[in-house]
Design a protein around this motif. Structure first.
Motif, PDB file in Angstrom:
ATOM      1  N   MET A  59       9.869   2.672 -11.826  1.00 39.48           N
ATOM      2  CA  MET A  59       8.700   2.645 -12.701  1.00 39.48           C
ATOM      3  C   MET A  59       7.819   1.428 -12.403  1.00 39.48           C
ATOM      4  O   MET A  59       6.678   1.556 -12.021  1.00 39.48           O
ATOM      5  N   SER A  60       8.373   0.241 -12.562  1.00 46.02           N
ATOM      6  CA  SER A  60       7.570  -0.968 -12.445  1.00 46.02           C
ATOM      7  C   SER A  60       7.492  -1.471 -11.005  1.00 46.02           C
ATOM      8  O   SER A  60       8.273  -1.075 -10.141  1.00 46.02           O
ATOM      9  N   SER A  61       6.562  -2.386 -10.769  1.00 41.80           N
ATOM     10  CA  SER A  61       6.426  -2.991  -9.446  1.00 41.80           C
ATOM     11  C   SER A  61       7.665  -3.805  -9.098  1.00 41.80           C
ATOM     12  O   SER A  61       8.081  -3.860  -7.941  1.00 41.80           O
ATOM     13  N   GLU A  62       8.277  -4.431 -10.103  1.00 37.43           N
ATOM     14  CA  GLU A  62       9.477  -5.228  -9.843  1.00 37.43           C
ATOM     15  C   GLU A  62      10.649  -4.338  -9.431  1.00 37.43           C
ATOM     16  O   GLU A  62      11.416  -4.680  -8.523  1.00 37.43           O
ATOM     17  N   PHE A  70      10.030  -3.341  -5.889  1.00 36.04           N
ATOM     18  CA  PHE A  70      10.328  -4.458  -4.994  1.00 36.04           C
ATOM     19  C   PHE A  70      11.834  -4.569  -4.740  1.00 36.04           C
ATOM     20  O   PHE A  70      12.283  -4.717  -3.595  1.00 36.04           O
ATOM     21  N   GLU A  71      12.629  -4.468  -5.796  1.00 37.21           N
ATOM     22  CA  GLU A  71      14.078  -4.598  -5.673  1.00 37.21           C
ATOM     23  C   GLU A  71      14.655  -3.493  -4.793  1.00 37.21           C
ATOM     24  O   GLU A  71      15.511  -3.750  -3.934  1.00 37.21           O
ATOM     25  N   GLN A  72      14.191  -2.251  -4.995  1.00 35.27           N
ATOM     26  CA  GLN A  72      14.723  -1.125  -4.233  1.00 35.27           C
ATOM     27  C   GLN A  72      14.279  -1.176  -2.766  1.00 35.27           C
ATOM     28  O   GLN A  72      15.060  -0.889  -1.854  1.00 35.27           O
ATOM     29  N   VAL A  73      13.027  -1.528  -2.545  1.00 33.16           N
ATOM     30  CA  VAL A  73      12.535  -1.630  -1.166  1.00 33.16           C
ATOM     31  C   VAL A  73      13.289  -2.722  -0.413  1.00 33.16           C
ATOM     32  O   VAL A  73      13.711  -2.542   0.732  1.00 33.16           O
ATOM     33  N   ALA A 115       5.921  -9.894   1.190  1.00 29.75           N
ATOM     34  CA  ALA A 115       7.332 -10.293   1.269  1.00 29.75           C
ATOM     35  C   ALA A 115       8.026  -9.618   2.451  1.00 29.75           C
ATOM     36  O   ALA A 115       8.820 -10.239   3.163  1.00 29.75           O
ATOM     37  N   LEU A 116       7.703  -8.351   2.673  1.00 28.42           N
ATOM     38  CA  LEU A 116       8.297  -7.638   3.804  1.00 28.42           C
ATOM     39  C   LEU A 116       7.776  -8.186   5.129  1.00 28.42           C
ATOM     40  O   LEU A 116       8.515  -8.273   6.116  1.00 28.42           O
ATOM     41  N   GLY A 117       6.494  -8.540   5.154  1.00 28.43           N
ATOM     42  CA  GLY A 117       5.905  -9.113   6.366  1.00 28.43           C
ATOM     43  C   GLY A 117       6.576 -10.407   6.772  1.00 28.43           C
ATOM     44  O   GLY A 117       6.684 -10.723   7.959  1.00 28.43           O
TER      45      GLY A 117
END
Length: 396
Positions: A250-253, A256-259, A308-310
């Motif tokens: 749902m949220s951006s956080e 982020f955690e799953q990615v 963050a991924l970059g």
């Protein structure tokens, strides 16, 4: 995917023959040249005229009727076919094909065919589960035919169970996958899609207009190209594709955690989700009641997932998306450099024909080396195919 492909659709005598009409129409709309062959029993459910009008081709029903005297129809039609689809496939036609019986146009043609054959069984659940039918299905698999698993639900006969012919849209997807180059066999692809939701209170939130259509199209095509696909998605306005590892958030956080958790083993990461840049600094535990006058909600920045991924990427090819409304190139190039990505796909979402929720898209692809490529307006699925084909050149 099926544009300009020659497809022979074989319709046998089941009530699901009516779905073959819609299948013919959808394949023709996608650019395929569809020729229809029918059993005599199939004509009890749907007339030749229907298929002739939908396919814009003659319909084959009689092995002794030659539309062109210079050719043997049942040989010529399979020699020039890229794919044969039997849908619906009754227990009778399956038994004939399994045992090499050639007593009508369809069975005679398929026995002489060298192209791939897809068989989609549709019948009463008890007929489907009978040992003879199951044995015949296994025999067809041993011949190299692809058998489509029947759907489960209410059947025309009144029974509930397996035996339903898949919906035409699902059959089109399966047929398209036959022509997809397997560029990503053995590769892992992570795709994000849809919007994120940032809660204000239990009944209100901040979000955006993203439908997730582009991300889902990328996931479908990557899957059909042979990739092991992980789709991390917010609330979608389209169905999650079968055959992918779907991770709803749902949220951006949460995104982020799953990615981040799935990132290390990926070969290609495509960040097509529309992630919120800000979220409420404080979230009300209960519904916030209306007050007189203005209400101020203090916002704070969310984690920049792409950046963050970059910073973390090693072998991964990283692709970002940029939804712009002005100065597209300027903003896209700046984002590409700032986020340290390999590719940046930018489109003008102020244009409703290619923006959020549309079925088409038109983008410019910017590369880290300073070059760019323009992709004209097309369906999001076709664009997904072109983009993934382009990205593959960079994957080791």
């Amino acid at each position: 995917m099926v544009k300009d492909r020659q497809i022979l659709l074989c319709v046998s005598g089941g009530i699901a023959a009516y779905k073959a009409c819609a299948l013919t129409s959808k394949l023709v709309q996608a650019g395929a040249n569809v020729r229809v062959a029918m059993t005599k029993s199939a004509e009890q459910f749907v007339g030749q005229a229907t298929f002739q009008a939908l396919s814009r081709n003659p319909v084959y029903t009689d092995v002794f009727e030659e539309h062109d005297p210079t050719k043997i129809a049942h040989i010529d039609v399979v020699d020039s076919s890229d794919l044969i689809v039997v849908a619906p496939a009754t227990a009778n036609i399956i038994a004939k094909l399994a045992n090499g019986i050639a007593d009508d146009f369809i069975t005679t043609s398929i026995l002489a065919a060298k192209c791939p054959v897809i068989v989609s069984p549709a019948m009463n659940v008890n007929m489907l589960e009978h040992p003879a039918t199951q044995r015949n299905i296994e025999t067809l698999k041993s011949y190299g035919y692809q058998l489509i698993e029947p759907g489960v639900g209410n059947l025309a006969c009144g029974w509930i169970g397996g035996g339903r012919l898949p919906e035409p849209e699902d059959l089109v997807r399966i047929i398209e996958s036959q022509f997809m180059p397997k560029l990503y066999l053995g590769k892992r692809v992570l795709i994000t899609a849809g919007p994120t939701v940032e809660r204000i209170d239990p009944v209100r939130y901040l979000s955006n207009d993203s439908s997730g259509k582009m991300g889902v199209a990328l996931a479908e095509v990557a899957r059909d190209m042979g990739a092991n696909v992980t789709l991390v998605h917010g609330p979608l306005q389209v169905s999650v594709p079968d055959g992918v590892n779907a991770v709803p958030v749902m949220s951006s956080e949460e995104m982020f955690e799953q990615v981040l958790a799935h990132f290390p083993e990926q070969d290609l990461v495509i960040k097509s989700a529309a992630v919120a840049d800000y979220r409420p600094k404080s979230v009300y535990a209960e519904k916030h009641k209306k007050i007189h006058g203005q209400l101020t909600i203090e916002l704070e920045e969310t984690t920049d997932i792409l950046k963050a991924l970059g910073e973390k990427k090693t072998h991964q090819v990283l692709v970002g998306f940029a939804a712009e409304t002005e100065r597209l190139e300027e903003h896209a190039v700046a984002k590409l450099k700032r986020k340290n990505v390999d590719f940046l796909v930018a489109n003008d979402v102020s244009n409703s024909e290619i923006g959020f929720r549309s079925n088409d898209n038109e983008v410019t692809l910017f590369r880290a080396n300073g070059s760019s490529v323009e992709f004209p307006k097309q369906t999001k699925k076709q664009l997904a195919f072109e983009l993934l084909t382009y990205f593959k050149e960079e994957i080791r």
